[in-house]
Design a protein around this motif. Structure first.
Motif, short mmCIF file in Angstrom:
data_model
loop_
_atom_site.label_atom_id
_atom_site.label_comp_id
_atom_site.label_asym_id
_atom_site.label_seq_id
_atom_site.Cartn_x
_atom_site.Cartn_y
_atom_site.Cartn_z
N GLN A 151 -4.77 4.39 2.03
CA GLN A 151 -6.10 4.62 2.57
C GLN A 151 -6.93 3.34 2.59
OE1 GLN A 151 -4.45 6.73 0.45
NE2 GLN A 151 -5.72 8.52 0.10
N HIS A 152 -6.76 2.52 1.56
CA HIS A 152 -7.42 1.22 1.59
C HIS A 152 -6.96 0.44 2.81
CE1 HIS A 152 -8.01 1.80 -2.81
NE2 HIS A 152 -9.14 1.20 -2.54
N TYR A 153 -5.65 0.44 2.96
CA TYR A 153 -5.07 -0.30 4.07
C TYR A 153 -5.67 0.17 5.39
CZ TYR A 153 -1.60 -2.32 7.17
OH TYR A 153 -0.99 -3.03 8.17
N MET A 154 -5.68 1.50 5.58
CA MET A 154 -6.17 2.02 6.85
C MET A 154 -7.66 1.76 7.01
SD MET A 154 -4.04 5.47 7.57
CE MET A 154 -3.64 6.17 6.01
N ASN A 155 -8.38 1.93 5.92
CA ASN A 155 -9.81 1.66 5.96
C ASN A 155 -10.08 0.21 6.37
OD1 ASN A 155 -11.79 3.59 5.50
ND2 ASN A 155 -12.59 2.45 3.75
N ASN A 156 -9.36 -0.69 5.77
CA ASN A 156 -9.58 -2.10 6.07
C ASN A 156 -9.13 -2.44 7.48
OD1 ASN A 156 -10.62 -2.45 3.56
ND2 ASN A 156 -8.71 -3.17 2.67
N MET A 157 -8.04 -1.80 7.93
CA MET A 157 -7.60 -2.02 9.30
C MET A 157 -8.67 -1.52 10.27
SD MET A 157 -4.81 -3.57 9.63
CE MET A 157 -4.92 -4.54 8.16
N PHE A 158 -9.31 -0.43 9.88
CA PHE A 158 -10.36 0.11 10.73
C PHE A 158 -11.51 -0.89 10.84
CE2 PHE A 158 -14.40 2.40 11.15
CZ PHE A 158 -14.18 2.99 12.38
N PHE A 159 -11.90 -1.43 9.70
CA PHE A 159 -13.06 -2.32 9.74
C PHE A 159 -12.71 -3.67 10.35
CE2 PHE A 159 -14.83 0.65 6.62
CZ PHE A 159 -15.98 0.94 7.32
N ALA B 150 0.83 -1.20 0.00
CA ALA B 150 0.00 0.00 0.00
C ALA B 150 0.87 1.25 0.00
CB ALA B 150 -0.93 0.00 1.21
N ALA B 151 1.92 1.24 0.82
CA ALA B 151 2.79 2.40 0.89
C ALA B 151 3.48 2.64 -0.45
CB ALA B 151 3.82 2.21 2.00
N GLN B 152 3.92 1.54 -1.02
CA GLN B 152 4.59 1.61 -2.32
C GLN B 152 3.66 2.21 -3.37
OE1 GLN B 152 5.74 -2.31 -3.24
NE2 GLN B 152 7.53 -1.74 -4.42
N ASN B 153 2.44 1.70 -3.40
CA ASN B 153 1.49 2.19 -4.39
C ASN B 153 1.19 3.67 -4.20
OD1 ASN B 153 1.28 -0.23 -5.67
ND2 ASN B 153 -0.50 -0.90 -4.50
N ALA C 171 0.39 3.06 10.95
CA ALA C 171 0.44 3.43 9.53
C ALA C 171 0.17 4.91 9.37
CB ALA C 171 -0.56 2.61 8.73
N ALA C 172 -0.83 5.41 10.13
CA ALA C 172 -1.17 6.82 10.04
C ALA C 172 0.01 7.68 10.46
CB ALA C 172 -2.38 7.12 10.91
N THR C 173 0.67 7.27 11.54
CA THR C 173 1.81 8.04 12.02
C THR C 173 2.94 8.05 10.99
OG1 THR C 173 1.21 7.28 14.21
CG2 THR C 173 3.31 8.39 13.99
N LEU C 174 3.18 6.90 10.40
CA LEU C 174 4.22 6.84 9.37
C LEU C 174 3.88 7.75 8.20
CD1 LEU C 174 5.44 3.16 9.02
CD2 LEU C 174 6.63 5.15 9.94
N MET C 175 2.62 7.73 7.82
CA MET C 175 2.20 8.56 6.70
C MET C 175 2.39 10.03 7.05
SD MET C 175 -1.30 8.26 4.58
CE MET C 175 -1.41 8.95 2.95
N PHE C 176 2.02 10.35 8.30
CA PHE C 176 2.20 11.72 8.76
C PHE C 176 3.67 12.11 8.67
CE2 PHE C 176 3.17 14.76 12.11
CZ PHE C 176 2.23 15.74 11.84
N GLY C 177 4.53 11.21 9.12
CA GLY C 177 5.96 11.48 9.08
C GLY C 177 6.44 11.78 7.66
#
Lengths: 292, 289, 380
Positions: free
Chosen positions: B244-252, B67-70, B262-268
């Motif tokens: 976002q897919h990753y985070m969405n799916n992790m949420f569900f 996901a990060a790569q994409n 993941a969110a923190t890494l993205m923020f970084g």
């Protein structure tokens, strides 16, 4: 560029016109297809999403992209507007969600933007950077904590769960700050000479001058929140409160005929708003973007 | 700017900032900090601190890396393409043209069209049985499963460009119009070629605009998730699986730790990007001033 | 930027926007949007499937299975009472001492009488001897008869005495005929009991039993010989007891309220209660304790279940309202449909349906309106 000949101007105009037409294609397609009969839509697009291979030896089958309907009908619109009990309710739901957000974020954003653009205080640039960072974050980043907070506040399944984060979005602050920093100090200075305080300077001088910026922001916010799908999907489980975007997200898969009509109706307010405010909008965006 | 005017505005600033700051910290800052904290704890109700464990696990997870790569790939390729195209368009539109206003309006219109309204159109175009394949078939080429192949990201990029090119074009147009004509004339007189003028005048003077465009384009590149989501659902083709897919799916799937990490890494990453941009922009400004 | 937006164009757009909004508002008011809001809202439950639980909970009093009434054998007054109600007693233990003074007196009298008779006997014998000496046959005969008569009297008196002595020995006190517990004590010192037993003694070796009224739906699922283990004592010592069903007797059907027709949703209680007798084996019991009984039986076969709330009755049959969906592309239209059902089993919460529904089918629990009719449009 005076040396440009008429011919090259015409050619360039035609090329760009073609490009513009291509840009308009999805919109025009949706609007025109919304007047198609259900039967014709079925005939043209039924193959969508069907992975079946072409019959052996036979002609491969494709959907039939058709811009102009054979028969014009407003049945789809009648379906959507009159027969369906849900569409208009969700339409007003959307309005009820988006209007407070647009009004709130524009107002609160302008107030904060004034501080960022025209006042000096400790940590201003750092704080502004925090706002910019937040603005850049996708919605999913704060999804879980936001969910927890909404749950704690008892706002799950309540419109406020969407409206509150909308009102305090950082984009309004960012955009208005960008815009306001172009308004010369000289104007403020003059008012200050007359003894006006910051409140009056903001309300009487800055806001009127920032009108294009406000218009641009309002349009952008309107579009952005009119468009939202993920937030209501998570925060508004109650079907009676959901906005139209969710309805369309579901309808597109099942009923294409009415889908086109509903889509056309859904984009109409945005298009009208844009066309109406276009000159302000353009000016607002441009002024906010000229200098960082 | 005289410093006297700006000194000592702290109190007034606090009043102007208060409404925004209260809501902002409640609804954005606080959630972010909670998320940050969560990312360092294990999932138990007590929540004991486990340090970087979540991050290590996250970085080991194949789906996160994908996901990060994409996301990186899409932002890294989509944004420059978008900027290049919109700059070209702006330069072209900055001439005397027939129907200039109409063309400009048409190009901007997609900006305000809701995604859900045109998803069907994209579907009709890019489906396995869709129109694009129909044209391919007519010219005798094998059809491509656009949304389920390596091509899928280009399709999403097309949607991204379609939607955002107008906005960027408008910004660039303003930037172009703010460049004094005589710069070009002087350069022409000195015998500078078109390309030279473009690189050394246009690009240089557009750099502040460029900064803004870049920011907006990055934001909007994240918003493309919606199109992908509507077209391909929770689990799209591998190439389209974004953060976002990753985070969405992790949420569900209620995997809070992975999500927040993941969110923190993205923020970084975004923080790095923005501060890098700011630095470059400051240097440029000093250079042009 | 050149000013392209002429005022006439702006006016046109304003008009267009106004028309658009007017169209939407008009359609909202005239179309189905508002009408739909006026439809009665219904609340649904989907039919489940499973067995139906028949719970029963009640209290009962432990009764000894066998008890003996000890009566006052001689009708004497009570002199002393040696036990209290509730006392455990062992076989042979004296229970009540009676006042035997009267009989003792009588015995003394009898003994005196006997002595007198013995004395007069010796007189008669001397008479006989005289007569024999005198040779007077007549006299002799008379004297012999007198002696015989007196002998008979004597033996009668002796038997009387013996009888009284036996009475005294036996009836002076009552003793426990077996190990048991005194459950009731009627005797009072100084009074002779009048017919009713002086005390009641239970036989703890024979065990105890409880009887309870159990609703028909539960009772029908019980069998004679079945073990029940959800019996517990009420009180300080809340021990768990076990018992076995020994008898199920249907009591007379209760008066069924025949006026309960219509849509009240009340089930006319068709099944009468049964009196169930449960034997409890427990040596520490005395009888008279209160116990709590819980029985929970499942119906034998799994069936489709529907909350009772959803079931309506008319004169002849039961029915539920199901939902008929006209699915349109823009949301569905719903209609309430009367669906007759056959109720196979029910408890106080759910009913088991043997015919008329399929699992997971949605039925209307209740509606915002007071009543529904077949074919009525509703919203969910």
């Amino acid at each position: 560029m005076a040396h440009q000949t008429r011919l090259s101007r015409l050619l360039l105009s035609l090329a760009l016109g073609a490009f513009a037409a291509a840009m308009l294609f999805p919109i025009a397609f949706t609007v025109l297809n919304s007047f198609m009969t259900e039967e014709e839509i079925g005939r043209n697009y039924d193959l969508l999403g069907k992975m079946a291979e072409a019959p052996a030896g036979g002609q491969a089958a494709f959907v039939n992209l058709k811009l102009l309907p054979d028969w014009l009908t407003i049945r789809q619109y009648a379906q959507v507007l009159i027969l369906s009990p849900k569409f208009l309710r969700m339409f007003w739901n959307s309005i009820a969600l988006v209007l407070p957000i647009v009004a709130g974020q524009t107002l609160i954003g302008s107030l904060a933007a004034y501080a960022f653009a025209k006042l000096r205080f400790w940590g201003r640039d750092q704080l502004f950077l925090v706002y910019v960072m937040t603005m850049l974050m996708p919605f999913q980043v704060t999804l879980v904590p936001n969910y927890l907070i909404m749950d704690r506040l008892g706002l799950m399944d309540h419109e406020l769960a969407i409206i509150l984060p909308g009102i305090f979005g950082a984009f309004g602050v960012f955009m208005m700050r960008q815009f306001m920093s172009h308004i010369p100090y000289a104007l403020m200075e003059a008012a200050k000479m007359d003894g006006a305080g910051h409140g009056i300077i903001f309300a009487r001088i800055l806001l009127p001058l920032a009108k294009p910026g406000l218009a641009a922001l309002a349009v952008l916010l309107f579009v952005d929140y009119w468009n939202m799908v993920e937030q209501p999907l998570i925060f508004l489980q109650d079907a009676a409160k959901q906005p139209l975007s969710l309805f369309l997200a579901q309808i597109n898969q099942s009923a294409r005929g009415v889908g086109f009509a509903a889509s056309a109706l859904y984009m109409a307010p945005m298009v009208l708003l844009f066309l109406y405010a276009e000159s302000y909008f353009v000016e607002g965006i441009q002024q906010s973007g000229i200098k960082g | 700017m005289s410093k006297g005017r700006l000194r000592g505005d702290g109190f007034v600033a606090a009043i102007f900032l208060a409404p925004s700051l209260i809501g902002f910290s409640m609804l954005y800052l606080l959630p972010f900090l909670i998320g940050l904290y969560e990312s360092f704890t294990d999932g138990t109700p007590g929540g004991s601190i486990v340090g970087l464990e979540n991050y290590i696990e996250l970085l080991r997870s194949g789906s996160f890396r994908k996901a990060a790569q994409n996301t990186l790939l899409f932002t890294g390729i989509g944004v420059p393409i978008l900027i290049a195209l919109s700059l070209t368009l702006a330069v072209l539109l900055n001439r005397v043209l027939y129907f200039r206003g109409w063309i400009r309006t048409s190009i901007m219109l997609p900006l305000v069209v809701p995604v859900v309204s045109v998803v069907t159109v994209w579907q009709i175009l890019f489906d396995w049985n869709g129109s694009l394949n129909a044209w391919f078939d007519r010219v005798g080429r094998a059809r491509v499963d656009w949304m389920q192949s390596y091509w899928s990201m280009s399709i999403i990029a097309v949607m991204y460009v379609w939607k955002n090119i107008g906005y960027n074009m408008i910004l660039f147009l303003a930037g172009l119009q703010s460049i004094p004509r005589d710069y070009y004339e002087t350069a022409s007189l000195e015998g500078a070629g078109r390309l030279y003028r473009f690189r050394h005048i246009t690009l240089v003077y557009l750099s502040p605009t460029m900064f803004f465009v870049l920011l907006i384009s990055v934001i909007n590149s994240f918003k493309v998730f919606r199109e992908t989501y509507l077209l391909a659902g929770d689990y799209p083709y591998d190439r389209l699986y974004m953060l976002q897919h990753y985070m969405n799916n992790m949420f569900f799937s209620l995997n809070v730790q992975k999500l927040t990490a993941a969110a923190t890494l993205m923020f970084g990453c975004i923080l790095l990007l923005v501060s890098g941009l700011l630095r470059v922009e400051r240097q440029f400004r000093e250079f042009t001033d | 930027m050149e000013e392209r937006m002429t005022s006439s164009r702006r006016k046109k757009l304003r008009l267009l926007t106004g028309l658009f909004l007017a169209l939407l508002v008009g359609c909202t008011l005239a179309g189905n949007t508002l009408r739909n809001l006026a439809l009665p809202r219904v609340y649904l439950a989907s039919a489940g499937s499973g067995t139906i639980l028949h719970p029963y909970e009640g209290t009962a009093t432990v009764m000894p299975k066998e008890s003996k009434e000890i009566v006052n054998p001689a009708g004497w007054k009570v002199a002393r009472i040696l036990v209290k109600a509730g006392d455990p007693v062992t076989q042979g233990q004296p229970l009540i001492v009676y006042d035997d003074s009267e009989t003792r007196e009588q015995l003394l009298d009898m003994q005196t009488e006997l002595k007198k008779s013995t004395l007069s006997m010796s007189l008669l014998q001397s008479n006989y001897r005289e007569a024999a000496i005198s040779g007077d046959e007549q006299k002799k005969e008379n004297a012999r008869v007198a002696i015989e008569t007196a002998k008979l009297d004597l033996s009668t008196q002796q038997r009387h005495i013996q009888q009284l002595e036996k009475d005294l020995a036996e009836n002076r006190q009552s003793v426990a005929p077996f190990d048991g517990v005194v459950t009731r004590l009627n005797a009072a010192v100084g009074f002779a009991s009048s017919g009713s037993p002086e005390l009641v003694l239970t036989d703890s070796a024979k065990g105890f039993a409880i009887e309870c009224q159990i609703p028909g739906d539960v009772a029908n699922l019980l069998e004679i010989g079945e073990d029940l283990d959800q019996i517990s004592l009420i009180g300080r010592d809340s021990r768990q007891l076990t018992g076995a069903i020994v008898d199920i007797k249907e009591s007379l059907p209760e008066q069924v309220n025949s006026s309960s027709g219509g849509n009240t949703g009340e089930l006319p209680s068709v099944l009468p209660h049964s009196v169930v007798r449960i034997e409890i084996k427990d040596t520490k019991l005395q009888g008279g304790e209160r116990v709590k009984i819980a029985i929970s039986k499942e119906s034998e076969n799994s069936m489709i279940t529907v909350p009772n709330e959803a079931i309506h009755y008319d004169e002849r049959s039961a029915y539920v309202f199901t939902l008929d969906t006209d699915s349109g592309p823009l949301g569905n239209a719903y209609r309430a449909v009367e669906t007759p059902v056959t109720i196979a089993d029910k408890n106080s919460f759910v009913a088991g349906i043997s015919e008329g529904l399929f699992p997971q089918q949605e039925v209307i629990l209740h509606s915002a309106k007071d009543f529904l009719m077949d074919g009525m449009r509703v919203r969910r």
